[in-house]
Design an enzyme around this catalytic site. Structure first.
Site, PDB file in Angstrom:
ATOM      1  N   PRO A   2       5.228  -1.499  -2.522  1.00  0.00           N
ATOM      2  CA  PRO A   2       6.625  -1.383  -2.972  1.00  0.00           C
ATOM      3  C   PRO A   2       6.679  -1.611  -4.479  1.00  0.00           C
ATOM      4  O   PRO A   2       5.905  -2.380  -5.035  1.00  0.00           O
ATOM      5  CB  PRO A   2       7.327  -2.510  -2.231  1.00  0.00           C
ATOM      6  CG  PRO A   2       6.260  -3.500  -1.934  1.00  0.00           C
ATOM      7  CD  PRO A   2       4.986  -2.735  -1.797  1.00  0.00           C
ATOM      8  N   ASN A 162       2.663   2.417  -7.857  1.00  0.00           N
ATOM      9  CA  ASN A 162       2.118   3.729  -8.168  1.00  0.00           C
ATOM     10  C   ASN A 162       3.138   4.689  -8.792  1.00  0.00           C
ATOM     11  O   ASN A 162       2.799   5.506  -9.634  1.00  0.00           O
ATOM     12  CB  ASN A 162       1.546   4.339  -6.878  1.00  0.00           C
ATOM     13  CG  ASN A 162       0.256   5.087  -7.130  1.00  0.00           C
ATOM     14  OD1 ASN A 162      -0.363   4.923  -8.173  1.00  0.00           O
ATOM     15  ND2 ASN A 162      -0.137   5.914  -6.176  1.00  0.00           N
ATOM     16  N   ARG A 246      -6.428   4.687  -5.984  1.00  0.00           N
ATOM     17  CA  ARG A 246      -5.118   5.273  -5.707  1.00  0.00           C
ATOM     18  C   ARG A 246      -4.971   6.519  -6.570  1.00  0.00           C
ATOM     19  O   ARG A 246      -5.519   6.598  -7.658  1.00  0.00           O
ATOM     20  CB  ARG A 246      -3.987   4.286  -6.084  1.00  0.00           C
ATOM     21  CG  ARG A 246      -4.028   2.944  -5.374  1.00  0.00           C
ATOM     22  CD  ARG A 246      -3.603   3.013  -3.918  1.00  0.00           C
ATOM     23  NE  ARG A 246      -2.324   3.665  -3.701  1.00  0.00           N
ATOM     24  CZ  ARG A 246      -1.142   3.043  -3.784  1.00  0.00           C
ATOM     25  NH1 ARG A 246      -1.082   1.771  -4.100  1.00  0.00           N
ATOM     26  NH2 ARG A 246      -0.020   3.698  -3.558  1.00  0.00           N
TER      27      ARG A 246
END
Ligand SMILES: [Zn+2]
Length: 263
Positions: A2, A162, A246
């Site tokens: 989050p 991200n 990621r």
């Protein structure tokens, strides 16, 4: 993970419990199964980075973390839950409402020991004590790391995931693969990240481009196709330590990868 704005908004939802006495609790984690919080008053909830600290009387804090998919719902007692019961990890009841924490990490600690949970975090982008100078200094501790990795390390500054990593780097014109010591204007990048979080603190949809049309709200995050600014195809890359990579998105034209200034 989050983003900091989601965690902040979750804390504001939990504010509905503030001042109320818990009439019951159900902590569905083996180590907490015998903990009963009933009878304690909720003093408030604060967010620090991605952590939530719900403070109760008697010096007790319920610590929760949303991990990847977690959320807290607060609703009128007796109304149907929005997620399956087996995902519930915590239920806090007051006379009129019910807070249900789904897929969260949970812990009960002494309020005076909160620092042991969040003391390692860098300055919080949405905290009252936000300190951009300290954030820049923390980012500079590992000058050879990529700025993309440094930005999501919560020990440097807390609240970026991200999405805002991708968008802040785009807005600053910085390739997330750039080494920290090669970023020309680190204070500017930090200021942009802060502005993004501040702008979205009370919003439910994320719009960094100013364009509300679907598919045009974010500059590069999860974008397939041409850059909304220059038309160059947006490209992806992997960032992060081995095994924890990621995806990052960037426009190679708007975000050139620069060598260190000194070399
Ligand atoms: Zn571009």
């Amino acid at each position: 993970m989050p983003e900091g704005d989601s965690v902040w908004q979750t804390a504001r939802r939990l504010d509905a419990l503030e001042g109320h006495v818990l009439t019951g609790s159900d902590l569905r984690i083996p180590s907490l199964a015998t903990v009963d919080l009933a009878g304690r008053q909720v003093l408030g909830t604060v967010s620090r980075g991605k952590h939530l600290l719900t403070r109760l009387t008697d010096g007790i804090t319920l610590h929760s973390h949303l991990r990847m998919e977690g959320r807290w719902d607060v609703q009128a007692a007796g109304t149907p839950w929005r997620r399956p019961a087996h995902e519930a990890r915590a239920v806090l009841r007051t006379e009129k409402s019910e807070a249900i924490g789904f897929s969260i990490l949970l812990d009960v600690v002494a309020t005076e020991a909160e620092q042991s949970l969040v003391g390692h975090l860098g300055p919080d982008l949405l905290g009252a004590d936000w300190d951009p100078v300290l954030a820049v200094r923390r980012l500079q501790r590992l000058p050879h790391l990529s700025i993309g990795e440094a930005l999501v390390d919560q020990r440097n500054l807390a609240g970026i995931g991200n999405i805002y990593r991708a968008e802040a780097c785009f807005l600053a014109g910085v390739d997330p693969n750039t080494r920290v010591d090669a970023v020309r204007n680190l204070p500017k990048l930090v200021a942009i990240a802060h502005q993004l979080l501040e702008t979205h603190r009370d919003r439910h949809s994320r719009i960094t481009t100013g364009d509300r049309r679907p598919g045009r709200r974010l500059w590069v995050y999860r974008r397939q196709g041409p850059c909304l600014r220059c038309g160059t195809p947006v490209r992806t890359g992997e960032l992060g330590p081995e095994g924890q990579e990621r995806t990052v998105w960037l426009c190679p034209s708007c975000q050139p990868d620069l060598p260190p200034a000194s070399s």
